[in-house]
Design an enzyme around this catalytic site. Structure first.
Site, PDB file in Angstrom:
ATOM      1  N   PRO A   2       0.800  -1.220   0.000  1.00  0.00           N
ATOM      2  CA  PRO A   2       0.000   0.000   0.000  1.00  0.00           C
ATOM      3  C   PRO A   2       0.838   1.278   0.000  1.00  0.00           C
ATOM      4  O   PRO A   2       1.683   1.477   0.864  1.00  0.00           O
ATOM      5  CB  PRO A   2      -0.808  -0.101   1.291  1.00  0.00           C
ATOM      6  CG  PRO A   2      -0.685  -1.519   1.727  1.00  0.00           C
ATOM      7  CD  PRO A   2       0.638  -1.981   1.219  1.00  0.00           C
ATOM      8  N   GLU A   3       0.609   2.118  -1.002  1.00  0.00           N
ATOM      9  CA  GLU A   3       1.165   3.471  -1.032  1.00  0.00           C
ATOM     10  C   GLU A   3      -0.020   4.431  -0.989  1.00  0.00           C
ATOM     11  O   GLU A   3      -1.143   4.011  -0.733  1.00  0.00           O
ATOM     12  CB  GLU A   3       1.995   3.670  -2.305  1.00  0.00           C
ATOM     13  CG  GLU A   3       3.163   2.700  -2.413  1.00  0.00           C
ATOM     14  CD  GLU A   3       3.991   2.907  -3.669  1.00  0.00           C
ATOM     15  OE1 GLU A   3       4.047   4.047  -4.153  1.00  0.00           O
ATOM     16  OE2 GLU A   3       4.566   1.935  -4.164  1.00  0.00           O
ATOM     17  N   ARG A 112       2.854  -9.914   6.813  1.00  0.00           N
ATOM     18  CA  ARG A 112       4.234  -9.727   7.265  1.00  0.00           C
ATOM     19  C   ARG A 112       4.361  -9.101   8.653  1.00  0.00           C
ATOM     20  O   ARG A 112       5.477  -8.920   9.153  1.00  0.00           O
ATOM     21  CB  ARG A 112       5.006  -8.882   6.252  1.00  0.00           C
ATOM     22  CG  ARG A 112       5.215  -9.599   4.939  1.00  0.00           C
ATOM     23  CD  ARG A 112       6.144  -8.800   4.035  1.00  0.00           C
ATOM     24  NE  ARG A 112       6.452  -9.537   2.833  1.00  0.00           N
ATOM     25  CZ  ARG A 112       5.812  -9.408   1.675  1.00  0.00           C
ATOM     26  NH1 ARG A 112       4.802  -8.572   1.591  1.00  0.00           N
ATOM     27  NH2 ARG A 112       6.163 -10.108   0.626  1.00  0.00           N
ATOM     28  N   ARG A 156      20.186  18.140  -1.972  1.00  0.00           N
ATOM     29  CA  ARG A 156      20.177  16.683  -1.895  1.00  0.00           C
ATOM     30  C   ARG A 156      21.063  16.083  -2.985  1.00  0.00           C
ATOM     31  O   ARG A 156      20.739  16.161  -4.169  1.00  0.00           O
ATOM     32  CB  ARG A 156      18.754  16.144  -2.069  1.00  0.00           C
ATOM     33  CG  ARG A 156      17.777  16.662  -1.049  1.00  0.00           C
ATOM     34  CD  ARG A 156      17.843  15.808   0.201  1.00  0.00           C
ATOM     35  NE  ARG A 156      16.927  16.308   1.213  1.00  0.00           N
ATOM     36  CZ  ARG A 156      16.749  15.735   2.379  1.00  0.00           C
ATOM     37  NH1 ARG A 156      17.416  14.630   2.680  1.00  0.00           N
ATOM     38  NH2 ARG A 156      15.924  16.229   3.270  1.00  0.00           N
TER      39      ARG A 156
END
Length: 276
Positions: A2-3, A112, A156
């Site tokens: 799930p995102e 999991r 970054r």
DNA sequence: GGCTTATCCTGGGCGC
DNA sequence: TGCGCCCAGGATAAGC
């Protein structure tokens, strides 16, 4: 796994059927699934509360309860929230059961055991109980501008793939939609984030919004463990350009889709379309 | 502070 | 058939 689109699909599915219902009893079959407070307190404190609203921040589902209490859920990799009739048989990976007053129950299944649930006391807040919420980055579907992204990527030096997975920069992106967005923007996943041009960042912002919106419209992806709150699979995986297509032909140029490991995650991309 | 790596966890797939 | 190994990956802690 799930995102943002999958979590949003679950939220929308539950919103119409769960708000107004009251929790009568809680059964915890796997103690690890309860992050806060103790499993014993969790089971004692939730009964009697009714659901008043459901919101989302990144991949966290935030249930507002009566008396200003709250329930937070993170599905992590394999978590599912299923609203079912009480007489339906239990799934193999059932971890937590919230029995409702309408002959239904909200089940948390998680193969999991990475997913977590938090109870929020009436005089507390989601941010107090889950400090990570305070560190989450921008919501990609709430006006993700190229200028914002450029300032976030400015210092970054890490790869753009790594930056997209960082929840403190953009909240809600995971491996599937990071790969899909980079493909759409024709950017190689190893490009250092601070080397992207403004035009590339503009393209990437557009792709992120496009990919996530399309995935929500299709009910998310069901490449492995995900279903919505009624147990129905999503359909985005049939439209994926690169994710899960290692070794297959690129839908644009016909060349073979490749994959490599970036910060411990498999990245799938087209070396021709995403040359730069 | 930025970045990478290891860890948690379990079932499925694969090779032997 | 059965065993052992590897892989998947979100969040977080540890280490550089």
């Amino acid at each position: 796994m799930p995102e943002l689109p999958e979590v949003e699909t679950v939220r929308r599915g539950l919103l119409t059927s769960l708000v107004g219902e009251t929790i009568e009893r809680v059964e915890i079959l796997r103690r690890d699934s309860i992050a806060f407070p103790s499993p014993k307190e969790f089971a004692k404190l939730l009964p009697g509360h009714s659901f008043s609203n459901i919101s989302r921040r990144g991949k966290y589902l935030l249930f507002e309860l009566s008396n200003e209490a709250g329930l937070a859920v993170h599905l992590r990799m394999s978590g599912r929230l299923l609203l079912t009739d009480q007489d339906k048989g239990d799934g193999k990976f059932l971890r937590v059961r919230l029995v409702l007053n309408n002959r239904q129950e909200l089940r948390f299944e998680d193969m999991r055991v990475f997913g977590r649930l938090w109870y929020v006391h009436p005089r507390s807040s989601f941010e107090e109980v889950i400090p990570t919420l305070k560190t989450l980055g921008v919501e990609p579907l709430e006006g993700l501008s190229a200028q914002t992204l450029r300032s976030l990527f400015k210092n970054r030096s890490q790869s753009i793939k790594s930056a997209l997975l960082n929840q403190q920069i953009i909240a809600g992106l995971g491996n599937i939609y990071a790969d899909e967005s980079l493909f759409g923007a024709r950017i190689h996943p190893l490009r250092p984030a601070n080397t992207l041009t403004l035009a590339e960042i503009r393209g990437l912002a557009t792709e992120i919004e496009k990919v996530l919106s399309k995935a929500i419209a299709l009910g998310g992806s069901s490449l492995r463990d995900y279903t919505d709150s009624r147990g129905v699979n999503g359909n985005y995986q049939n439209d994926a350009s690169v994710y899960g297509r290692h070794g297959q032909s690129c839908r644009v140029c016909g060349n073979s889709i490749k994959s490599l490991r970036i910060v411990g995650r498999r990245s799938t991309f087209c070396p021709i379309c995403q040359e730069g």
